[in-house]
Every structure is written in C-alpha cells, then in structure tokens.
Design an enzyme around this catalytic site. Structure first.
Site, PDB file in Angstrom:
ATOM      1  N   ARG A  46       0.808  -1.235   0.000  1.00 24.16           N
ATOM      2  CA  ARG A  46       0.000   0.000   0.000  1.00 24.16           C
ATOM      3  C   ARG A  46       0.834   1.275   0.000  1.00 24.16           C
ATOM      4  NH1 ARG A  46      -4.885  -0.956   3.560  1.00 24.16           N
ATOM      5  NH2 ARG A  46      -3.702   0.131   5.139  1.00 24.16           N
ATOM      6  N   LYS A 142       1.468 -19.537   5.609  1.00 22.54           N
ATOM      7  CA  LYS A 142       0.651 -19.919   6.740  1.00 22.54           C
ATOM      8  C   LYS A 142       0.362 -18.682   7.575  1.00 22.54           C
ATOM      9  CE  LYS A 142       2.494 -21.610  10.915  1.00 22.54           C
ATOM     10  NZ  LYS A 142       3.270 -20.645  11.657  1.00 22.54           N
ATOM     11  N   HIS A 172       7.424 -23.708   5.846  1.00 22.04           N
ATOM     12  CA  HIS A 172       8.872 -23.537   5.638  1.00 22.04           C
ATOM     13  C   HIS A 172       9.686 -24.694   6.209  1.00 22.04           C
ATOM     14  CE1 HIS A 172       9.024 -21.874   9.746  1.00 22.04           C
ATOM     15  NE2 HIS A 172      10.321 -22.028   9.701  1.00 22.04           N
ATOM     16  N   LYS A 176      13.573 -26.926   4.875  1.00 23.19           N
ATOM     17  CA  LYS A 176      14.825 -27.078   5.633  1.00 23.19           C
ATOM     18  C   LYS A 176      15.594 -28.276   5.088  1.00 23.19           C
ATOM     19  CE  LYS A 176      13.045 -25.176   9.948  1.00 23.19           C
ATOM     20  NZ  LYS A 176      13.879 -24.086  10.421  1.00 23.19           N
ATOM     21  N   GLU A 210      11.927 -24.173  21.412  1.00 22.12           N
ATOM     22  CA  GLU A 210      12.446 -22.841  21.088  1.00 22.12           C
ATOM     23  C   GLU A 210      12.773 -22.094  22.378  1.00 22.12           C
ATOM     24  OE1 GLU A 210      10.513 -20.984  17.415  1.00 22.12           O
ATOM     25  OE2 GLU A 210       8.836 -21.860  18.484  1.00 22.12           O
ATOM     26  N   ASP A 229      -0.161 -22.951  15.649  1.00 20.22           N
ATOM     27  CA  ASP A 229       1.058 -22.317  15.146  1.00 20.22           C
ATOM     28  C   ASP A 229       2.104 -23.351  14.702  1.00 20.22           C
ATOM     29  OD1 ASP A 229       2.685 -19.922  14.724  1.00 20.22           O
ATOM     30  OD2 ASP A 229       3.902 -20.641  16.407  1.00 20.22           O
ATOM     31  N   HIS A 234       3.960 -27.608  10.935  1.00 16.83           N
ATOM     32  CA  HIS A 234       5.342 -28.107  10.959  1.00 16.83           C
ATOM     33  C   HIS A 234       5.471 -29.502  11.587  1.00 16.83           C
ATOM     34  CE1 HIS A 234       5.925 -24.037   9.868  1.00 16.83           C
ATOM     35  NE2 HIS A 234       6.087 -23.528  11.080  1.00 16.83           N
ATOM     36  N   LYS A 323       7.612 -22.702  23.485  1.00 18.74           N
ATOM     37  CA  LYS A 323       8.418 -21.468  23.512  1.00 18.74           C
ATOM     38  C   LYS A 323       9.070 -21.355  24.894  1.00 18.74           C
ATOM     39  CE  LYS A 323       6.417 -19.687  19.696  1.00 18.74           C
ATOM     40  NZ  LYS A 323       7.153 -19.764  18.444  1.00 18.74           N
TER      41      LYS A 323
HETATM   42  C1  BG6 Z   1       6.759 -20.296  12.562  1.00 15.86           C
HETATM   43  C2  BG6 Z   1       5.966 -20.061  13.802  1.00 15.86           C
HETATM   44  O1  BG6 Z   1       5.953 -20.871  11.570  1.00 15.86           O
HETATM   45  O2  BG6 Z   1       7.848 -21.161  12.864  1.00 15.86           O
HETATM   46  C3  BG6 Z   1       6.823 -19.478  14.898  1.00 15.86           C
HETATM   47  O3  BG6 Z   1       4.899 -19.156  13.519  1.00 15.86           O
HETATM   48  C4  BG6 Z   1       8.044 -20.334  15.125  1.00 15.86           C
HETATM   49  O4  BG6 Z   1       6.102 -19.331  16.105  1.00 15.86           O
HETATM   50  C5  BG6 Z   1       8.749 -20.640  13.819  1.00 15.86           C
HETATM   51  O5  BG6 Z   1       8.913 -19.645  15.996  1.00 15.86           O
HETATM   52  C6  BG6 Z   1       9.861 -21.644  14.008  1.00 15.86           C
HETATM   53  O6  BG6 Z   1      10.615 -21.755  12.842  1.00 15.86           O
HETATM   54  P1  BG6 Z   1      12.175 -22.077  12.872  1.00 15.86           P
HETATM   55  O7  BG6 Z   1      12.544 -22.140  11.436  1.00 15.86           O
HETATM   56  O8  BG6 Z   1      12.837 -20.982  13.629  1.00 15.86           O
HETATM   57  O9  BG6 Z   1      12.306 -23.397  13.582  1.00 15.86           O
END
Ligand code: BG6
Length: 475
Positions: A46, A142, A172, A176, A210, A229, A234, A323
C-alpha cells in the site's frame, strides 16, 4: 543450476516476512548464480513509494537480516532487479501499472505475503485485470486458515481463479535441508526401511523446542497457540515424513498422497494424552507477552499420537513443542525395541538402539549401538554413538546451508510442488486438530504453568512415565 527467467511479485513487500526472509533469501540465490540477471522482483504494497525507495528499503532489510557483504557489487546488481508498484489489495489502484511491468515469456509468480483475509481480493484482481494466466503461480503463507472450515473456504476462494497445480502453500519446515534429508535417509538406504515399523520401533519422539517467547507477536500468537502455530503444520509434516509409506517416485503428488494417508490414519487424541503449558517467570511471562492477563492459550504442547495402520499399530509418536524452553533444539528420535533375548548373562543388558536426527542446530544424525567395552574385563557391553554432523561430514557449516525460503522460492520458479502442501492435505490436518482445539476451548482448564528456561511442564513428563518411557533431555 540457474532457474528460468522470471517476474516475481511480492504482495506485502514492505512487511516483516519480506524483510526477514524473502528478500535476503532471493539475494543469496542471486549471489549463488541461480537467478538470471534478466529476472524482475516487483514489490507491491500500500505504501506509496518509487523503485528507488524500495531498493533502499530492500538494501537495509538484506543487510539487517543476513550476513552479507554490503560492498559486494553483486548486491547493487541484485537491487537493480527490483521494482515497486503501490497497490491497494482491496481497491483498483495500481493493478494496471503492475500489468504493464509483467514481461510476456517470463515465468510469473505472485507471492501473497499478506494476511489471509486479503488472499481472495488479490486473487480476484490478478485474474480480473488479466495479470495472472494459466501458467502463473501463486505462493501463500501460513496460517492457512484457523480450522478446517476456514481452510476449505480459502481453498475454494483460490480455486476460483487458480488450479491446484498453480498454488504453492508454504510450510517452511519442508524447505529445511535436514527435513528433506529425512526422505533421503529413509529411501536412499536399505539399512533403515526394513526396521521402520512397529515390529522394531518402540516409539518416536518429535521435539521442536524454542528459546524465544511471543513478545512482539503476542496478538497473533494468542489467537493461535502452539497447536495452530506449530502442530497443525510443521510438526505434522515431520510426523508424515517419518511415518509415510515409500512414494513410488519423488514426485509432488506421489509424496503428498503418502503424507495425506498418514494424516487420515491419525487417531483422535484423547484428553489424557495431551498436555498444554504456558511459560511463566519474572520478566518472561506469557500473560504479559500476550497482553491478555486471562489468556488460556498454550505456548507449549506435548501429546501422544497413534497412527492406525499396519505399519504403526502399537508404536506411539510423542510430539512436543514450546516457547521459552531451556534450549533451541529440533530433533526426531527413533527408539528401537530391545533385542528379544540377551546371550550375555550378567555382563550388561543390551539397550535399545536409538536413531536421533538433529534438525537444528548442529544438524546431523546419531545412531546409538551396543559394543563390547574394550579391555580385559570380559564381555561388558556399552552403548556408544555413531555420530555424524553435516558440518564435519560435508564441510557445510550452518551459514552455507540455504535457508528454507531460498529453496522454496526457487522451487516455485522451477514449478516443483513436492515441498508444498496440497489443499486436501491442509484440510485433513485441520480435520485432525479441530476436535483437539474445540475440546480445549469448550473446557475451563488453564494450561499448566512452566518456568521460562525449563523443559516444560511436569505433566508432560508424566505423559511419558505413564508409558514407562522418558523424554530426551532438551539441551
Ligand atoms: C513459525 C511459527 O511458523 O515457525 C513461529 O509461527 C516459530 O512461532 C517458527 O517460531 C519456528 O521456525 P524455525 O525455522 O525458527 O524453527
């Protein structure tokens, strides 16, 4: 190998994902010689600005989010590929200008790095203005919906203007290197596949731990929680790659068909088989980070998952992700069964073999085997690791491994959908997580608190102890 000449339009080009991942990723591929110098990358958002201002913005983003040499002349060359068009996704302004920029003959890809609420508007305008054609590709991020109904609605919206083979849904994790390696380990060796079943595998643990919290993105995260999430996408993808049958070929639909069969074979999760947690602690508290002092959203989840098919009957998969845990570590641990009989009397009981695939950091594999303890003391057994780190074995240090986004964007240009989720796969994954989420939302329980920097709530330990098993340490 360079990809074909392309025009890539990034909707949401001034946003966080474009800054952190898409632009730096594209630059790294350009540096690696994979992007033809004739290609065009067009930012669309925008904000009113011209090409030069967007190039400055991209320069800052690339420098801030990757370890590039600012003075490398290639960086200036790359910025020369960039252009910008101000577009209002919900209005009509800017679309003609975008159309004028698209070159006939090049591969056309449109990256929807925007809120899913805008997917429909953008798809409709791309089609309505005759910008997208039958060979164009769209990339969507996502969260793809927040339950099955919304995912289905999104699929239907996109399907009005694009065929399934034009739609690239990103997870994603599939980009990897180490995740793709799971398929190589399983299907390029004879060693593992004969043992890869309930007869020889006691259980599987999948951990994505994480150290970061949700500060700064609390308003998104609090509406999602760990299940939406991380688990629905994943973690389930990792589970599928471990559990699926061998596809007949490494081909997009063959791989995705096998993953879908695993998702469909997942049993519903019993409430007793799931533990939710929320981090707490001085200066690092979920309730403060999420900005809702009464939030019941989980920042941690552990669950026992069963797969109802011949291969996995009786072998549970334990999943956990959270987390603010003690360490950042993602791994898959496969614990084999103990040998059925020991020929060694009291000289040591053979322990079960274990294969640990480390996804990040320190990517590699570790297979624990029993050997005789060296020395004259008779037959004493000891378990030792056969340890392989990619860095040592291939000389690839972490910095050289392409980021997931680099790989995935190049796959879009190549037209390879193997590492992208198909619409039915996403809907099936939601169909499995929906009842878990609904049961929780209907209840009144609060997540179990766990200390920031710990391994998660104690209840998660009990989930394992109950089955006479234990989690691997998070470190
Ligand atoms: C994302 C989540 O899809 O993946 C995040 O929304 C998460 O909450 C992240 O931290 C983790 O990805 P990676 O590549 O750091 O393991």
């Amino acid at each position: 190998i360079p990809v074909d000449d392309f025009d890539l339009v990034i909707f949401g080009a001034t946003g966080d994902l474009a800054h952190r991942k898409i632009l730096p990723g594209l630059y790294r591929r350009f540096e690696a010689g994979q992007i033809p110098a004739s290609s065009r990358i067009i930012g669309a958002a925008r904000t009113e600005q011209d090409d030069a201002a967007f190039r400055d913005e991209a320069f800052r983003a690339i420098c801030d989010h990757s370890s590039v040499d600012k003075d490398n002349p290639q960086l200036q060359e790359f910025l020369g590929l960039l252009g910008y068009v101000a577009i209002d996704a919900r209005g009509e302004g800017g679309w003609q200008a975008l159309k004028d920029r698209m070159r006939p003959g090049a591969v056309h890809a449109f990256y929807f790095s925007v809120a899913p609420a805008l997917f429909g508007d953008i798809a409709e305008r791309l089609a309505g203005h005759g910008i997208a054609h039958d060979d164009s590709r769209i990339v969507v991020e996502k969260p793809f919906g927040r339950d099955r109904a919304s995912a289905r609605a999104l699929n239907a919206t996109l399907a009005k203007h694009f065929h399934e083979d034009q739609i690239y849904r990103i997870d994603h994790y599939l980009g990897k290197e180490t995740v793709q390696n799971l398929m190589a380990v399983r299907f390029a060796n004879v060693l593992f596949e004969p043992l890869w079943n309930a007869q020889f595998i006691d259980h599987v643990q999948i951990t994505v731990a994480e150290t970061v919290g949700v500060a700064g993105r609390g308003s998104y995260y609090d509406k999602s929680g760990a299940i939406r999430d991380m688990v629905q996408n994943h973690m389930m993808q990792l589970l599928c790659l471990i559990a699926m049958e061998p596809p007949y070929h490494f081909d997009p639909d063959a791989v995705r068909d096998e993953k879908l069969k695993v998702i469909r074979a997942l049993q519903p999760v019993e409430p007793a088989d799931i533990v939710r947690g929320q981090y707490t602690g001085e200066g690092s508290d979920y309730l403060t980070d999420a900005e809702d002092p009464a939030s019941r959203t989980e920042s941690y989840v552990a669950m026992k998952v069963r797969i109802s098919n011949w291969r996995w009957q009786g072998t549970p998969f334990y999943l956990r992700t959270g987390k603010k845990l003690r360490a950042r570590t993602s791994e898959i641990a496969i614990t084999f069964k103990e040998p059925p009989h020991s020929i060694f009397d009291d000289s040591g009981v053979p322990k079960a073999n274990e294969l640990v695939i480390r996804l990040q950091p320190n990517e590699g594999m570790n297979l624990k085997v029993m050997i005789k303890e060296p020395g004259p003391g008779g037959m004493r057994l000891v378990q030792v690791p056969l340890d392989m780190s990619f860095a040592d074995a291939l000389g690839a240090d972490g910095a050289d491994m392409p980021d997931a986004y680099e790989r995935l964007i190049m796959d879009v240009i190549r037209g390879n959908q193997t590492l992208f989720m198909r619409g039915d796969e996403v809907e099936a994954a939601w169909a499995w997580t929906d009842p878990i989420i609904e049961a929780w939302e209907d209840g009144k329980r609060r997540p179990e608190p766990y200390d920031s920097g710990s391994s998660g709530p104690d209840e998660a330990l009990r989930l394992m102890h109950r089955d006479n098993r234990r989690w691997r340490e998070i470190r």
